[in-house]
Scaffold this motif. Structure first.
Motif, short mmCIF file in Angstrom:
data_model
loop_
_atom_site.label_atom_id
_atom_site.label_comp_id
_atom_site.label_asym_id
_atom_site.label_seq_id
_atom_site.Cartn_x
_atom_site.Cartn_y
_atom_site.Cartn_z
N LYS A 25 -13.31 4.30 85.23
CA LYS A 25 -12.99 2.89 85.41
C LYS A 25 -13.97 2.01 84.65
O LYS A 25 -13.57 1.04 83.99
N GLU A 64 -13.12 2.20 81.03
CA GLU A 64 -11.99 1.36 80.64
C GLU A 64 -12.46 -0.06 80.32
O GLU A 64 -12.00 -0.69 79.35
N ARG A 121 -12.13 -1.87 76.61
CA ARG A 121 -11.47 -3.15 76.36
C ARG A 121 -12.38 -4.09 75.55
O ARG A 121 -11.90 -4.84 74.69
N GLY A 147 -5.00 0.10 76.51
CA GLY A 147 -4.42 1.36 76.95
C GLY A 147 -4.65 2.48 75.96
O GLY A 147 -4.20 3.60 76.17
N THR A 173 -4.74 8.47 73.26
CA THR A 173 -4.27 9.18 74.45
C THR A 173 -3.78 10.58 74.09
O THR A 173 -3.52 11.39 74.99
N TYR A 215 -12.94 7.84 80.43
CA TYR A 215 -11.71 7.04 80.53
C TYR A 215 -10.61 7.63 79.65
O TYR A 215 -9.46 7.78 80.09
#
Length: 295
Positions: free
Chosen positions: A56, A59, A63, A73, A84, A133
């Motif tokens: 978390k 993330e 960003r 994302g 990803t 992440y």
């Protein structure tokens, strides 16, 4: 440096155990060697692997520091690939990812950590959190839904993709080289880029925020004698522009000698709807690109 010290209490215990009579220079050398050792050992594994709280936090760091190029994302942006995916072009292990983030990739838009105007730079711990992440959102390798052999025939044949795009050194130069696109983008992303090519052009970035030159941006110039030339930007500075037209002819102009100079976010690539390229044929072409990108 305090962050580095607190990683390992053994460091303090060992340092305090050095005899008081140990020469000052020797203590400095020992200190430097231990710092190097701790830094190196910290890069041998991710201390936050599988930690949801760290993911978390990662993330949040992503960003701030990474989404500008890789998208929110991590699914890919105007310049950065989709992160990803389980397969990474420059290494798949956590250590590989740490090295890529920390040192950058020479010759690409991927800079070393903290060396650009975007983001604030990250500590080692924050880089490991970003990796945690990325692991938390990682997807399994995509399975091709098309016929790669037929897709290759279409790419170099009836679909004429090779008229503008190159794969493994064969094809045109007007559009991006697609050799590695199958290893950096999802199948859906590639499909959308074919159906809606202008959507991905410049990703809506304003001129003031462009940190790197925008490749394949459409430009139209009118020379002093009234000749109009449309192509893609290769290089540009405050005084000159170099472009390639649709016949792959190269031009270089001094801007102050042009009658007009206009940029557009409308791609030179036409939108291939189903009347031009069926869904099945497009899936076959995507399958071909994915097979090449997986090499």
């Amino acid at each position: 440096m305090q962050q580095l010290f607190t990683r390992d209490k053994l460091f303090w215990r060992t340092l305090s155990s050095l005899p008081s009579f140990y020469p000052a220079l020797g203590r400095v050398v020992v200190l430097m060697l231990m710092l190097a050792s701790i830094s190196l050992s910290a890069q041998n594994h991710n201390p936050f692997a599988g930690d949801p709280k760290a993911a978390k936090a990662g993330e949040f760091q992503f960003r701030i520091n990474c989404a500008f190029c890789h998208g929110l994302g991590a699914r890919g942006g105007g310049r950065g690939p989709d992160l990803t995916r389980s397969q990474k072009r420059h290494g798949n292990s956590d250590v590989d990812l740490f090295r890529t983030i920390n040192q950058g990739i020479p010759g690409t838009a991927m800079p070393p950590n903290g060396t650009t105007g975007q983001g604030v730079g990250m500590t080692d711990e924050e880089i490991w959190q970003v990796i945690a992440y990325l692991r938390s959102i990682q997807r399994r390798p995509e399975r091709s839904r098309g016929n790669a052999a037929h897709g290759k025939e279409l790419f170099y044949g009836d679909a004429n993709c090779s008229g503008c795009h190159m794969v493994e050194g064969k094809g045109g130069r007007l559009g991006p080289d697609l050799t590695t696109v199958g290893g950096a983008r999802t199948a859906d992303y590639i499909v959308d880029s074919v159906r809606n090519p202008s959507r991905r052009l410049a990703q809506g970035l304003s001129e003031a925020t462009k940190e790197f030159p925008q490749e394949y941006e459409t430009v139209t110039v009118v020379t002093a004698d009234g000749k109009e030339i449309t192509g893609v930007t290769l290089n540009e500075d405050s005084f000159t522009v170099q472009l390639m037209d649709t016949s792959e002819r190269l031009y270089s102009f001094e801007k102050d000698k042009l009658h007009s100079f206009k940029k557009s976010r409308v791609s030179l690539m036409p939108a291939y709807d189903t009347s031009l390229l069926s869904d099945k044929d497009l899936q076959d072409i995507v399958a071909y690109l994915l097979s090449v990108g997986a090499k």
